[in-house]
Motif scaffolding. Sequence first.
Motif, PDB file in Angstrom:
ATOM      1  N   ALA A 347      10.325 -13.824   2.268  1.00 30.95           N
ATOM      2  CA  ALA A 347      10.297 -12.358   2.370  1.00 30.95           C
ATOM      3  C   ALA A 347      10.276 -11.720   0.990  1.00 30.95           C
ATOM      4  N   TRP A 348      11.113 -12.224   0.110  1.00 29.96           N
ATOM      5  CA  TRP A 348      11.165 -11.674  -1.245  1.00 29.96           C
ATOM      6  C   TRP A 348       9.839 -11.888  -1.981  1.00 29.96           C
ATOM      7  N   ILE A 349       9.291 -13.078  -1.881  1.00 25.86           N
ATOM      8  CA  ILE A 349       8.072 -13.396  -2.633  1.00 25.86           C
ATOM      9  C   ILE A 349       6.880 -12.601  -2.122  1.00 25.86           C
ATOM     10  N   THR A 350       6.621 -12.644  -0.812  1.00 24.13           N
ATOM     11  CA  THR A 350       5.434 -11.974  -0.268  1.00 24.13           C
ATOM     12  C   THR A 350       5.519 -10.464  -0.437  1.00 24.13           C
ATOM     13  N   SER A 351       6.674  -9.896  -0.136  1.00 29.47           N
ATOM     14  CA  SER A 351       6.817  -8.438  -0.224  1.00 29.47           C
ATOM     15  C   SER A 351       6.716  -7.948  -1.661  1.00 29.47           C
ATOM     16  N   THR A 352       7.351  -8.674  -2.574  1.00 24.51           N
ATOM     17  CA  THR A 352       7.318  -8.267  -3.987  1.00 24.51           C
ATOM     18  C   THR A 352       5.917  -8.417  -4.575  1.00 24.51           C
ATOM     19  N   LEU A 353       5.227  -9.497  -4.215  1.00 24.83           N
ATOM     20  CA  LEU A 353       3.849  -9.666  -4.670  1.00 24.83           C
ATOM     21  C   LEU A 353       2.954  -8.556  -4.136  1.00 24.83           C
ATOM     22  N   GLY A 354       3.174  -8.172  -2.880  1.00 24.10           N
ATOM     23  CA  GLY A 354       2.378  -7.096  -2.300  1.00 24.10           C
ATOM     24  C   GLY A 354       2.572  -5.783  -3.028  1.00 24.10           C
ATOM     25  N   LEU A 355       3.830  -5.423  -3.295  1.00 27.60           N
ATOM     26  CA  LEU A 355       4.112  -4.165  -4.000  1.00 27.60           C
ATOM     27  C   LEU A 355       3.592  -4.224  -5.425  1.00 27.60           C
ATOM     28  N   TRP A 356       3.868  -5.322  -6.112  1.00 29.74           N
ATOM     29  CA  TRP A 356       3.399  -5.456  -7.505  1.00 29.74           C
ATOM     30  C   TRP A 356       1.879  -5.369  -7.566  1.00 29.74           C
ATOM     31  N   GLY A 357       1.205  -5.980  -6.606  1.00 25.88           N
ATOM     32  CA  GLY A 357      -0.250  -5.977  -6.595  1.00 25.88           C
ATOM     33  C   GLY A 357      -0.828  -4.590  -6.424  1.00 25.88           C
ATOM     34  N   ILE A 358      -0.316  -3.837  -5.466  1.00 28.89           N
ATOM     35  CA  ILE A 358      -0.899  -2.517  -5.196  1.00 28.89           C
ATOM     36  C   ILE A 358      -0.555  -1.531  -6.317  1.00 28.89           C
ATOM     37  N   VAL A 359       0.638  -1.648  -6.888  1.00 22.69           N
ATOM     38  CA  VAL A 359       0.990  -0.773  -8.020  1.00 22.69           C
ATOM     39  C   VAL A 359       0.098  -1.081  -9.222  1.00 22.69           C
ATOM     40  N   SER A 360      -0.162  -2.353  -9.458  1.00 20.87           N
ATOM     41  CA  SER A 360      -1.050  -2.743 -10.564  1.00 20.87           C
ATOM     42  C   SER A 360      -2.459  -2.220 -10.338  1.00 20.87           C
ATOM     43  N   ILE A 361      -2.930  -2.310  -9.099  1.00 17.86           N
ATOM     44  CA  ILE A 361      -4.277  -1.828  -8.782  1.00 17.86           C
ATOM     45  C   ILE A 361      -4.371  -0.329  -8.990  1.00 17.86           C
ATOM     46  N   MET A 362      -3.362   0.408  -8.551  1.00 15.15           N
ATOM     47  CA  MET A 362      -3.400   1.871  -8.667  1.00 15.15           C
ATOM     48  C   MET A 362      -3.284   2.339 -10.119  1.00 15.15           C
ATOM     49  N   THR A 363      -2.445   1.686 -10.897  1.00 15.59           N
ATOM     50  CA  THR A 363      -2.331   2.082 -12.307  1.00 15.59           C
ATOM     51  C   THR A 363      -3.620   1.749 -13.061  1.00 15.59           C
ATOM     52  N   GLY A 364      -4.225   0.608 -12.718  1.00 16.28           N
ATOM     53  CA  GLY A 364      -5.498   0.255 -13.342  1.00 16.28           C
ATOM     54  C   GLY A 364      -6.604   1.207 -12.946  1.00 16.28           C
ATOM     55  N   ALA A 365      -6.626   1.601 -11.657  1.00 18.52           N
ATOM     56  CA  ALA A 365      -7.641   2.539 -11.179  1.00 18.52           C
ATOM     57  C   ALA A 365      -7.476   3.907 -11.837  1.00 18.52           C
ATOM     58  N   THR A 366      -6.229   4.296 -12.074  1.00 23.45           N
ATOM     59  CA  THR A 366      -5.964   5.575 -12.749  1.00 23.45           C
ATOM     60  C   THR A 366      -6.554   5.579 -14.154  1.00 23.45           C
ATOM     61  N   LYS A 367      -6.339   4.503 -14.878  1.00 26.93           N
ATOM     62  CA  LYS A 367      -6.848   4.408 -16.240  1.00 26.93           C
ATOM     63  C   LYS A 367      -8.374   4.420 -16.257  1.00 26.93           C
ATOM     64  N   ARG A 368      -8.980   3.667 -15.339  1.00 29.71           N
ATOM     65  CA  ARG A 368     -10.457   3.611 -15.309  1.00 29.71           C
ATOM     66  C   ARG A 368     -11.063   4.952 -14.929  1.00 29.71           C
ATOM     67  N   LEU A 369     -10.453   5.648 -13.966  1.00 34.12           N
ATOM     68  CA  LEU A 369     -10.991   6.942 -13.550  1.00 34.12           C
ATOM     69  C   LEU A 369     -10.823   7.990 -14.629  1.00 34.12           C
ATOM     70  N   ASP A 370      -9.711   7.930 -15.352  1.00 38.11           N
ATOM     71  CA  ASP A 370      -9.514   8.848 -16.472  1.00 38.11           C
ATOM     72  C   ASP A 370     -10.609   8.667 -17.518  1.00 38.11           C
ATOM     73  N   GLU A 371     -10.915   7.422 -17.830  1.00 31.32           N
ATOM     74  CA  GLU A 371     -11.961   7.130 -18.820  1.00 31.32           C
ATOM     75  C   GLU A 371     -13.332   7.566 -18.312  1.00 31.32           C
ATOM     76  N   LYS A 372     -13.583   7.330 -17.039  1.00 29.86           N
ATOM     77  CA  LYS A 372     -14.859   7.709 -16.457  1.00 29.86           C
ATOM     78  C   LYS A 372     -15.045   9.215 -16.476  1.00 29.86           C
ATOM     79  N   GLN A 373     -13.996   9.957 -16.111  1.00 35.24           N
ATOM     80  CA  GLN A 373     -14.074  11.419 -16.116  1.00 35.24           C
ATOM     81  C   GLN A 373     -14.228  11.954 -17.531  1.00 35.24           C
TER      82      GLN A 373
END
Length: 399
Positions: A347-373
Amino acid sequence: MMNRPSFLLVLLAASLVDCATAFFVPSRSGGALLLSRSSARSTSTCSTAEKLGTSSVISTLRNNNNSGTGTCRPRYQHHVVSMALPALPAAITSAMTSCGSVVETVKAAMLSGSHILPTAGLTAVSAATVVPLTLFRQAYSFSVGYGCAVAAMCASLIRTFGLPSPFTKSAWTGLTTGAVPAPTLLTYAGLFYGLRLSAFLLLREVAVPSKSEQIKKLDKTSKPARIPFASAVGMFYAFMVSPVLFALRAASNGAGLSCPLGICAPALLAKVQWAGVILAFVGLTTEAVADQHKFFVKRNYGYTSSFVGPTRGLYGLCRHPNYLGEILFWTGIYLGGLPAFGTNVAAWITSTLGLWGIVSIMTGATKRLDEKQADRYEGEGAYKSWRDDVKAPLFPFVE
């Protein structure tokens, strides 16, 4: 006796194969969805599947894509001639009947499986949703398939744990008095999130021709090659939703809240779980409002290439509030399930990986969209003024 890794693979493969072919509604289903057969013999040598008289979806699609002389056409071709909403209940019933023991195996894994089996059952549901949509459009693995997978997993949890449908009045009776359990509300939040997101993305694709063309251009990989990747993506989505599963398991087996990280304080853990529920609904609402605001503003200006905003409302707090809403939602899901993790390593591993993954994706997407704009709207006064006023890219007041 089948070992555990083999069982997991069989569980996932069986769900993908059986459930993907289950939504062929018989012609006797009230005429809501009509399937006609037309004989089409070929003079060429047919495939092994056709010689055996099978009518598999794969062989039908492959042969339908071939044209010209000398091609092997299936003896019987299924053509959807009309479809209406009344067909959906019949389709669901047909799917459940066709899946048979596979569905029961997945349910048993989620209800009482140990170690990684609960998440494996959730993965089977997620992958069975993502893979077919990815075969249709490769980009759907991260868009429509994402929303549909979340909705499908939460719907399966509602059915598996016998929760009342959130679309009935009785499900919300006692909400103000706390009679509705937190894990139930957490599941409802996931269902609403998935349904809203997939509906919005489909609407945007239909309403914006350029978006539809952009999605089509991403079909660069052959369909068979998409299956392993889509299955892995489905597993990642299952990791993200797994806190809901473990919260429901703890509530259903009477164990209640456990002692995560050695903290055995039921009152405190209950507050953490309810904080997660509230945060999930806040995130869901934030993302929905931000998505619709941006959609309407761009639509009103005819999707011009110039910067038109939005610059107010949530977009006056940070530049990408839709991404913020997504992070808040999944953080809430994680907090809502955390008090039920206890000493369950999976439970700890799967849930933490899921949260870490989506937060990483969103922060990366924020940076890329800022640069694109910044590149796209360079020199435009409206964009420069908005960026100077709203310095926070993702989290309000955090530059």
